[in-house]
Write a protein that holds these residues in place. Structure first.
Motif, PDB file in Angstrom:
ATOM      1  N   LEU A 151      33.968  37.911  35.423  1.00  0.00           N
ATOM      2  CA  LEU A 151      32.921  38.841  35.832  1.00  0.00           C
ATOM      3  C   LEU A 151      31.571  38.483  35.214  1.00  0.00           C
ATOM      4  O   LEU A 151      30.520  38.839  35.753  1.00  0.00           O
ATOM      5  CB  LEU A 151      33.303  40.274  35.443  1.00  0.00           C
ATOM      6  CG  LEU A 151      34.513  40.863  36.181  1.00  0.00           C
ATOM      7  CD1 LEU A 151      34.822  42.259  35.656  1.00  0.00           C
ATOM      8  CD2 LEU A 151      34.280  40.904  37.681  1.00  0.00           C
ATOM      9  N   ALA A 152      31.604  37.780  34.093  1.00  0.00           N
ATOM     10  CA  ALA A 152      30.358  37.409  33.428  1.00  0.00           C
ATOM     11  C   ALA A 152      29.811  36.066  33.909  1.00  0.00           C
ATOM     12  O   ALA A 152      28.589  35.841  33.848  1.00  0.00           O
ATOM     13  CB  ALA A 152      30.560  37.362  31.910  1.00  0.00           C
ATOM     14  N   ASP A 169      29.751  32.832  42.331  1.00  0.00           N
ATOM     15  CA  ASP A 169      29.671  33.618  43.566  1.00  0.00           C
ATOM     16  C   ASP A 169      29.187  35.033  43.275  1.00  0.00           C
ATOM     17  O   ASP A 169      28.377  35.595  44.029  1.00  0.00           O
ATOM     18  CB  ASP A 169      31.035  33.657  44.256  1.00  0.00           C
ATOM     19  CG  ASP A 169      31.455  32.305  44.796  1.00  0.00           C
ATOM     20  OD1 ASP A 169      30.560  31.476  45.078  1.00  0.00           O
ATOM     21  OD2 ASP A 169      32.664  32.060  44.932  1.00  0.00           O
ATOM     22  N   LEU A 170      29.683  35.618  42.186  1.00  0.00           N
ATOM     23  CA  LEU A 170      29.235  36.960  41.818  1.00  0.00           C
ATOM     24  C   LEU A 170      27.762  36.941  41.407  1.00  0.00           C
ATOM     25  O   LEU A 170      26.992  37.850  41.764  1.00  0.00           O
ATOM     26  CB  LEU A 170      30.104  37.515  40.691  1.00  0.00           C
ATOM     27  CG  LEU A 170      29.757  38.916  40.202  1.00  0.00           C
ATOM     28  CD1 LEU A 170      29.787  39.910  41.348  1.00  0.00           C
ATOM     29  CD2 LEU A 170      30.701  39.347  39.090  1.00  0.00           C
ATOM     30  N   LYS A 171      27.360  35.918  40.665  1.00  0.00           N
ATOM     31  CA  LYS A 171      25.956  35.821  40.270  1.00  0.00           C
ATOM     32  C   LYS A 171      25.058  35.643  41.498  1.00  0.00           C
ATOM     33  O   LYS A 171      23.936  36.178  41.554  1.00  0.00           O
ATOM     34  CB  LYS A 171      25.772  34.656  39.294  1.00  0.00           C
ATOM     35  CG  LYS A 171      26.318  34.938  37.893  1.00  0.00           C
ATOM     36  CD  LYS A 171      26.015  33.783  36.958  1.00  0.00           C
ATOM     37  CE  LYS A 171      26.455  34.112  35.540  1.00  0.00           C
ATOM     38  NZ  LYS A 171      25.659  35.223  34.960  1.00  0.00           N
ATOM     39  N   ALA A 172      25.526  34.887  42.483  1.00  0.00           N
ATOM     40  CA  ALA A 172      24.748  34.727  43.717  1.00  0.00           C
ATOM     41  C   ALA A 172      24.614  36.056  44.441  1.00  0.00           C
ATOM     42  O   ALA A 172      23.537  36.391  44.966  1.00  0.00           O
ATOM     43  CB  ALA A 172      25.409  33.686  44.616  1.00  0.00           C
ATOM     44  N   MET A 177      27.844  42.881  46.932  1.00  0.00           N
ATOM     45  CA  MET A 177      28.025  42.448  45.549  1.00  0.00           C
ATOM     46  C   MET A 177      29.221  43.156  44.907  1.00  0.00           C
ATOM     47  O   MET A 177      30.016  42.536  44.198  1.00  0.00           O
ATOM     48  CB  MET A 177      26.753  42.727  44.752  1.00  0.00           C
ATOM     49  CG  MET A 177      26.779  42.243  43.305  1.00  0.00           C
ATOM     50  SD  MET A 177      27.482  43.457  42.155  1.00  0.00           S
ATOM     51  CE  MET A 177      26.217  44.721  42.217  1.00  0.00           C
ATOM     52  N   ILE A 178      29.369  44.443  45.181  1.00  0.00           N
ATOM     53  CA  ILE A 178      30.506  45.190  44.633  1.00  0.00           C
ATOM     54  C   ILE A 178      31.812  44.641  45.194  1.00  0.00           C
ATOM     55  O   ILE A 178      32.798  44.487  44.461  1.00  0.00           O
ATOM     56  CB  ILE A 178      30.344  46.690  44.940  1.00  0.00           C
ATOM     57  CG1 ILE A 178      29.160  47.275  44.166  1.00  0.00           C
ATOM     58  CG2 ILE A 178      31.622  47.456  44.587  1.00  0.00           C
ATOM     59  CD1 ILE A 178      28.846  48.704  44.520  1.00  0.00           C
ATOM     60  N   ALA A 179      31.841  44.351  46.495  1.00  0.00           N
ATOM     61  CA  ALA A 179      33.048  43.776  47.092  1.00  0.00           C
ATOM     62  C   ALA A 179      33.383  42.433  46.460  1.00  0.00           C
ATOM     63  O   ALA A 179      34.562  42.123  46.212  1.00  0.00           O
ATOM     64  CB  ALA A 179      32.858  43.624  48.605  1.00  0.00           C
ATOM     65  N   LEU A 237      41.907  29.215  38.539  1.00  0.00           N
ATOM     66  CA  LEU A 237      41.597  30.159  37.463  1.00  0.00           C
ATOM     67  C   LEU A 237      40.351  29.728  36.703  1.00  0.00           C
ATOM     68  O   LEU A 237      39.485  30.555  36.379  1.00  0.00           O
ATOM     69  CB  LEU A 237      42.784  30.278  36.509  1.00  0.00           C
ATOM     70  CG  LEU A 237      43.922  31.201  36.927  1.00  0.00           C
ATOM     71  CD1 LEU A 237      45.050  31.150  35.902  1.00  0.00           C
ATOM     72  CD2 LEU A 237      43.442  32.637  37.100  1.00  0.00           C
ATOM     73  N   ALA A 238      40.259  28.442  36.412  1.00  0.00           N
ATOM     74  CA  ALA A 238      39.096  27.943  35.679  1.00  0.00           C
ATOM     75  C   ALA A 238      37.813  28.139  36.484  1.00  0.00           C
ATOM     76  O   ALA A 238      36.792  28.593  35.957  1.00  0.00           O
ATOM     77  CB  ALA A 238      39.287  26.470  35.322  1.00  0.00           C
ATOM     78  N   VAL A 239      37.857  27.820  37.778  1.00  0.00           N
ATOM     79  CA  VAL A 239      36.663  27.947  38.619  1.00  0.00           C
ATOM     80  C   VAL A 239      36.279  29.413  38.785  1.00  0.00           C
ATOM     81  O   VAL A 239      35.087  29.755  38.758  1.00  0.00           O
ATOM     82  CB  VAL A 239      36.906  27.269  39.986  1.00  0.00           C
ATOM     83  CG1 VAL A 239      35.766  27.573  40.949  1.00  0.00           C
ATOM     84  CG2 VAL A 239      37.041  25.766  39.807  1.00  0.00           C
ATOM     85  N   LEU A 240      37.250  30.293  38.958  1.00  0.00           N
ATOM     86  CA  LEU A 240      36.946  31.720  39.063  1.00  0.00           C
ATOM     87  C   LEU A 240      36.253  32.229  37.804  1.00  0.00           C
ATOM     88  O   LEU A 240      35.402  33.132  37.870  1.00  0.00           O
ATOM     89  CB  LEU A 240      38.227  32.524  39.311  1.00  0.00           C
ATOM     90  CG  LEU A 240      38.856  32.396  40.701  1.00  0.00           C
ATOM     91  CD1 LEU A 240      40.199  33.105  40.742  1.00  0.00           C
ATOM     92  CD2 LEU A 240      37.930  32.956  41.769  1.00  0.00           C
TER      93      LEU A 240
END
Length: 505
Positions: A83-84, A88-91, A178-180, A262-265
């Motif tokens: 999450l940090a 993809d989440l940062k984008a 973003m939440i999704a 896992l590493a990439v996520l």
């Protein structure tokens, strides 16, 4: 006496109106359940990982960090890291920031536009020029000007309001996207960790099975050399050993892929790894599963809320298209000073000012404005159907997950029973071999069956864990309990969409 047209114009300037449909949040579905037949989780098999009894708590809420219910510190740490650091989440977070800034920029249309200008010119006029010249009658002179210009377009028909409304809705759509992404990321990390743990156990069991098959083959070759068995039996065992060995590379590849994933996520390179080897035995299966009411699902799922925001934006676009076909009023004012020398620019007698008003209305645009309005209405209908599709997909997702959980429990019961039966068979075979009532080959065959049953049990355990994760995600993931995701919630809309006239005031 004020003319009627003047009075109408004045009232429009003071009150204004907003053309186009007003948006109303769609009503929640009235269905009472997710599946045609009642679904309930059952007791699988106590004493094994993933074998606890699960119960659905209808109407209960979902915790913000639902993954903590699995009581795995490595899993908690990995999800926190993802999450940090996940790109993809940062984008998605950057896209939300851009959408919010665009919405704030759109609000600038509510205010007057003010500009300041300073100009300096050296000018040569021909002798006898008709244009005004300085009082000195000089044909070569400097001209310096400084002025302030103010312009304002009253939002008579709500063009600016509808534009801002659309931008706000687009910002909300970006927020829910973003939440999704956030919710899907946590679920993907958990499911990938479960798959990696399952594959690791399957690789170990398959390696042991290959060792037993090789031992059996050596015994059978000895028996063939002594004439106790035929070549056909040896060939069958060679085939079985080859098949087991052939399955190992695929399992190892899948395990490596899950570790890389896992590493990439987590925002790391595959070569860096994640530093934790997950095992199914280290996870605790949540026993009490929250089950949101169907009427609450549409208010929880971020993908449904994103589709709703897109619908809102599309309805505002209809108003924009209508307003573009109506007159626009522009008010302007200019004030400044002009002089022949910079030291006299702001002296008395050099100032000028002007006030103006302009009314412009489209007369002929080749039909483009009319078709743009029709396109906006068609776009709204498209968004409405997309919203309906998102709602149906959400209910399908929950229904599939509930059914899978029930079947997972039954599958685990069957796999646990097969595993227990294989263990009993192996125990009896070992006792008979020790007492001289059975050959060692029977023991090896029992060990083969036990390992095969073990692989089936591991797969059933992993399915139950993974589908439990899928349920939390299908119900929305509990994002509404996270302060970092609930900032800027808009008040619920209360007006009616496309039930009033297109030129509603």
């Amino acid at each position: 006496m004020i003319k009627p047209s003047t009075a109408v114009l004045a009232s429009l300037l003071l009150a204004g109106c907003t053309v186009g449909p007003d948006f109303q949040r769609p009503a929640a579905p009235t269905v009472r359940g997710y599946t045609a037949a009642p679904v309930s989780a059952t007791v699988a098999s106590a004493g094994i990982p993933g074998g606890a009894s699960q119960h659905f708590d209808r109407g209960s809420d979902i915790p913000a960090q639902w993954w903590q219910l699995f009581h795995s510190q490595p899993l908690d740490a990995l999800i926190k890291q993802a999450l940090a650091n996940n790109p993809d989440l940062k984008a998605a977070q950057a896209a939300l920031l851009a959408a919010r800034e665009n919405a704030l920029a759109g609000r600038g249309a509510y205010y007057p536009s003010v500009g300041v200008g300073i100009s300096a010119n050296r000018q040569q006029d021909p002798p006898g020029a008709l244009a005004p010249v300085p009082s000195s009658n000089a044909s070569l002179y400097n001209l310096l000007s400084a002025q302030v210009s103010v312009s304002y377009m009253p939002d008579v028909f709500g063009l600016n309001r509808r534009t801002v409304e659309s931008l706000d809705a687009q910002a909300q759509a970006a927020r829910y996207e973003m939440i999704a992404t956030d919710m899907a990321l946590a679920a993907n990390v958990a499911v990938t960790a479960i798959r990696a743990a399952s594959l690791r156990d399957q690789v170990q069991a398959t390696q042991a099975l290959a060792g037993i098959d090789a031992h059996v083959l050596s015994i059978m070759r000895y028996q063939l050399a002594r004439g106790y068995i035929g070549r056909l039996d040896v060939a069958a065992q060679e085939t079985q050993l080859a098949q087991v060995n052939a399955s190992l590379p695929a399992l190892r590849t899948q395990l490596a892929q899950q570790q890389h994933r896992l590493a990439v996520l987590a925002g790391r390179f595959p070569s860096e790894g994640v530093g934790a080897a997950f095992a199914l035995a280290d996870l605790t299966l949540p026993e009490e599963l929250p089950l949101s009411l169907p009427s609450a699902l549409v208010a929880q799922r971020p993908d449904v809320l994103q589709a709703q925001a897109n619908l809102h934006a599309a309805s505002a676009q209809v108003g924009i298209a209508i307003a573009n076909r109506l007159p626009n009023l522009t008010l302007s004012a200019d004030a400044g000073s002009t002089a022949l020398a910079i030291g006299r620019v702001f002296q008395s007698g050099t100032g000028f000012w002007g006030l103006g008003a302009a009314l412009a209305a489209p007369v002929f645009e080749g039909g483009s404005l009319k078709h743009q309005e029709r396109a906006a209405k068609a776009g709204y209908m498209q968004a409405a159907e997309q919203y309906r599709g998102a709602v149906l997909a959400a209910f399908e997702d929950v229904a599939d997950t509930l059914t899978a959980l029930q079947q997972d429990a039954q599958a685990l019961q069957a796999a646990a029973a097969a595993d227990q039966a294989a263990k009993v068979t192996l125990d009896l075979s070992q006792r008979q071999w020790k007492d001289g009532y059975a050959g060692y080959l029977a023991v090896l065959n029992a060990e083969q069956a036990a390992l095969q049953a073990r692989i089936g049990l591991v797969q059933a355990q992993a399915s139950r864990y993974a589908d439990t994760v899928a349920l939390f995600q299908a119900l929305g993931g509990g994002w509404w309990h996270r302060a970092d995701l609930t900032q800027g919630d808009p008040p619920p809309a209360s007006t009616t969409l496309l039930t009033k006239g297109d030129h509603e005031h």
